[in-house]
Motif scaffolding. Sequence first.
Motif, PDB file in Angstrom:
ATOM      1  N   PRO A 111       0.807  -1.222   0.000  1.00  0.00           N
ATOM      2  CA  PRO A 111       0.000   0.000   0.000  1.00  0.00           C
ATOM      3  C   PRO A 111       0.846   1.281   0.000  1.00  0.00           C
ATOM      4  O   PRO A 111       0.346   2.350  -0.273  1.00  0.00           O
ATOM      5  N   LEU A 112       2.147   1.168   0.319  1.00  0.00           N
ATOM      6  CA  LEU A 112       3.008   2.352   0.335  1.00  0.00           C
ATOM      7  C   LEU A 112       3.745   2.482  -0.983  1.00  0.00           C
ATOM      8  O   LEU A 112       4.207   1.487  -1.545  1.00  0.00           O
ATOM      9  N   LYS A 113       3.886   3.711  -1.437  1.00  0.00           N
ATOM     10  CA  LYS A 113       4.618   3.953  -2.677  1.00  0.00           C
ATOM     11  C   LYS A 113       6.010   4.470  -2.335  1.00  0.00           C
ATOM     12  O   LYS A 113       6.163   5.457  -1.625  1.00  0.00           O
ATOM     13  N   PHE A 114       7.031   3.783  -2.842  1.00  0.00           N
ATOM     14  CA  PHE A 114       8.418   4.176  -2.619  1.00  0.00           C
ATOM     15  C   PHE A 114       8.937   4.906  -3.849  1.00  0.00           C
ATOM     16  O   PHE A 114       8.794   4.419  -4.971  1.00  0.00           O
ATOM     17  N   VAL A 115       9.549   6.043  -3.630  1.00  0.00           N
ATOM     18  CA  VAL A 115      10.173   6.794  -4.723  1.00  0.00           C
ATOM     19  C   VAL A 115      11.678   6.768  -4.485  1.00  0.00           C
ATOM     20  O   VAL A 115      12.159   7.175  -3.426  1.00  0.00           O
ATOM     21  N   PHE A 116      12.406   6.248  -5.480  1.00  0.00           N
ATOM     22  CA  PHE A 116      13.848   6.074  -5.362  1.00  0.00           C
ATOM     23  C   PHE A 116      14.588   7.073  -6.247  1.00  0.00           C
ATOM     24  O   PHE A 116      14.092   7.476  -7.296  1.00  0.00           O
ATOM     25  N   ASP A 117      15.786   7.430  -5.829  1.00  0.00           N
ATOM     26  CA  ASP A 117      16.676   8.243  -6.649  1.00  0.00           C
ATOM     27  C   ASP A 117      17.206   7.357  -7.775  1.00  0.00           C
ATOM     28  O   ASP A 117      17.794   6.306  -7.518  1.00  0.00           O
ATOM     29  N   ASP A 118      16.984   7.764  -9.023  1.00  0.00           N
ATOM     30  CA  ASP A 118      17.394   6.960 -10.179  1.00  0.00           C
ATOM     31  C   ASP A 118      18.905   6.750 -10.243  1.00  0.00           C
ATOM     32  O   ASP A 118      19.372   5.788 -10.834  1.00  0.00           O
ATOM     33  N   LYS A 119      19.655   7.656  -9.649  1.00  0.00           N
ATOM     34  CA  LYS A 119      21.116   7.581  -9.767  1.00  0.00           C
ATOM     35  C   LYS A 119      21.774   6.665  -8.746  1.00  0.00           C
ATOM     36  O   LYS A 119      22.808   6.069  -9.013  1.00  0.00           O
ATOM     37  N   ASN A 120      21.155   6.549  -7.542  1.00  0.00           N
ATOM     38  CA  ASN A 120      21.844   5.768  -6.508  1.00  0.00           C
ATOM     39  C   ASN A 120      20.921   4.897  -5.646  1.00  0.00           C
ATOM     40  O   ASN A 120      21.359   4.371  -4.621  1.00  0.00           O
ATOM     41  N   TYR A 121      19.647   4.760  -6.029  1.00  0.00           N
ATOM     42  CA  TYR A 121      18.703   3.839  -5.388  1.00  0.00           C
ATOM     43  C   TYR A 121      18.266   4.234  -3.981  1.00  0.00           C
ATOM     44  O   TYR A 121      17.568   3.471  -3.315  1.00  0.00           O
ATOM     45  N   ASN A 122      18.678   5.402  -3.513  1.00  0.00           N
ATOM     46  CA  ASN A 122      18.234   5.856  -2.200  1.00  0.00           C
ATOM     47  C   ASN A 122      16.732   6.163  -2.218  1.00  0.00           C
ATOM     48  O   ASN A 122      16.208   6.641  -3.234  1.00  0.00           O
ATOM     49  N   ILE A 123      16.081   5.906  -1.107  1.00  0.00           N
ATOM     50  CA  ILE A 123      14.662   6.221  -0.989  1.00  0.00           C
ATOM     51  C   ILE A 123      14.531   7.723  -0.777  1.00  0.00           C
ATOM     52  O   ILE A 123      15.058   8.270   0.195  1.00  0.00           O
ATOM     53  N   ILE A 124      13.832   8.391  -1.687  1.00  0.00           N
ATOM     54  CA  ILE A 124      13.630   9.839  -1.584  1.00  0.00           C
ATOM     55  C   ILE A 124      12.474  10.121  -0.632  1.00  0.00           C
ATOM     56  O   ILE A 124      12.574  10.931   0.275  1.00  0.00           O
TER      57      ILE A 124
END
Length: 201
Positions: free
Chosen positions: A185-198
Amino acid sequence: MNDNISVILSDNLKKRIPMLINILEEYGIREQKKVYMQAFLFNSSNYVNKLISLISKIDFKLVESYMFPVGAKRNTLKKEKIDYNKFILTLEKIRNSNIVISSNKIFNEDWLDYIFDKTTIEPYDVIIIDDFDKFLKKSNKDIKTIKKTIEEYSKKHNTSIILFAKDSILENNFLDWKIAKVDEPLKFVFDDKNYNIIYIS
């Protein structure tokens, strides 16, 4: 993931891989658990580079250009310099961890027996398979045997098992295991360059 066996569903590798790398960092680096990851999608060095990128927050393409310096790369990357301190400190963290990433198997045995060897003297705290669908296709065992073996291994060694799969895996009667979907149910948004969770929403 509060059950010992978790299946994480995603048909989209751009969403699946960042989640996998973050889980690998959480258990293997932050919690210092003994982690075994079986890689079918990429070779082990690719995952190590992704993990370096996540921990150091350095662009994955730049990390890759340093880890494979003789490979074909863009001229713009050649001009960029890596943060040596971050890079070396991250390598030390990974080197001192108990993470094993394998992209093949040494012995000529079934994949099920190879990964879930119940006679092992030093069992893993966490086992991750990056593509459970491929694992099922490569194993010569039937679904019932596979499920029973994984459940027995998890119970005997108190091992958390995390299986990444496509949505279609639900057709194979794994509904009695903990099932989750990336972005539900949660949406994770990641940094495309280094996979960190934004952020998580």
